[in-house]
Design an enzyme around this catalytic site. Structure first.
Site, short mmCIF file in Angstrom:
data_model
loop_
_atom_site.label_atom_id
_atom_site.label_comp_id
_atom_site.label_asym_id
_atom_site.label_seq_id
_atom_site.Cartn_x
_atom_site.Cartn_y
_atom_site.Cartn_z
N LYS A 1 47.82 37.21 35.56
CA LYS A 1 48.12 38.63 35.37
C LYS A 1 48.96 38.83 34.10
O LYS A 1 48.66 38.19 33.09
CB LYS A 1 48.77 39.20 36.62
CG LYS A 1 47.92 38.94 37.88
CD LYS A 1 48.39 39.65 39.10
CE LYS A 1 47.48 39.32 40.29
NZ LYS A 1 47.86 40.07 41.51
N HIS B 1 38.87 43.57 39.84
CA HIS B 1 40.12 43.34 40.57
C HIS B 1 40.71 44.68 40.99
O HIS B 1 40.63 45.67 40.26
CB HIS B 1 41.10 42.58 39.68
CG HIS B 1 42.27 42.02 40.42
ND1 HIS B 1 43.33 42.80 40.82
CD2 HIS B 1 42.54 40.76 40.85
CE1 HIS B 1 44.21 42.04 41.47
NE2 HIS B 1 43.76 40.80 41.49
#
Length: 263
Positions: free
Chosen positions: A15, A106
């Site tokens: 991330k 996502h």
């Protein structure tokens, strides 16, 4: 139908982490663990998805590993090719830099950045056209699960991309099931609940494509070293998309080892 014959995948989604020095230390530690006790490639595919800034530097660092570790892009543009699109990175640019894998769908992209099914379809189409392999994420919210809509929501998210995936392209897709309520919360679906959903996904995939029985379906959502072995024993859980635990070399290694040893 069981996916027990499928080689599992363990992919670390970094991330918006970490800083450069920490990334180098993390990769160095992970490579040392693999060197001391190698996880064979035929037993588990391993990938790392760093920030866009770090893709090529991570790729270069991983080149000296004792085994192949895939570098995975966290995102790709909805726009194909080249052009005047400030801030965008196309599938073709990723491929030109030898980045062959990309995350699409996502929940953080769907929710925070308002990526609709139309946007995701454009990304999927571009990625496949450029020859990338996609890790396509699906998952339901807590409200949807409590309302009994979990399976419907997840299967619809898979059906959404059927319009842009050609028959032979399904073998270039890995599915990652991530219940939204378990991402970054410390909560994890029970192995029984996760297996039930994965079996439903497998059933849905086999109705869509002949490759459905051989497609990997990963679990994501607070996967840790402590729960990896139990998740890995589930027949239709073919690996993990790992968030926070992938920022710790030992934890990420243990998760990969759990799937490599179990499958």
């Amino acid at each position: 139908m069981s996916g027990s014959a499928i080689t599992p995948w363990v992919v670390g989604n970094w991330k918006m982490n970490p800083m450069q020095a920490d990334a180098k230390e993390l990769l160095s530690g992970f490579k040392k663990l693999l060197q001391n006790n190698e996880i064979k490639e035929e037993n588990c595919h391993i990938g790392i998805a760093p920030s866009m800034l770090a893709l090529t530097s991570v790729q270069a660092e991983l080149a000296s590993s004792v085994r192949s570790i895939y570098t995975v892009a966290q995102n790709v543009s909805r726009i194909a090719g080249l052009g005047a699109y400030t801030g965008e990175v196309s599938a073709e640019l990723l491929k030109d830099h030898h980045i062959d894998f990309v995350l699409i769908g996502h929940s953080e992209r769907r929710e925070i950045f308002n990526e609709t099914s139309q946007i995701l379809n454009e990304k999927v189409k571009n990625a496949l056209t450029a020859g990338l392999t996609i890790i396509y994420c699906v998952g339901e919210s807590l409200e949807q699960r409590e309302n009994g809509q979990a399976e419907q929501v997840v299967l619809q998210q898979i059906c959404d991309i059927t319009a842009v995936v050609q028959a032979e392209q399904w073998q270039k897709i890995v599915i990652a099931y991530e219940p939204i309520w378990a991402i970054g919360t410390g909560k994890t679906a029970s192995p029984e609940d996760a297996q039930t959903m994965h079996a439903k996904i497998r059933e849905g995939l086999t109705q869509i494509t002949p490759f459905g029985a051989s497609m990997a379906i990963l679990y994501g959502g607070s996967v840790k070293a402590e729960n990896a072995v139990e998740l890995a024993t589930c027949p239709d859980i073919n690996g993990a998309l790992v968030g926070g635990a992938s920022l710790n070399a030992a934890s990420f290694y243990e998760i990969a080892q759990a799937f490599a040893n179990t499958k």
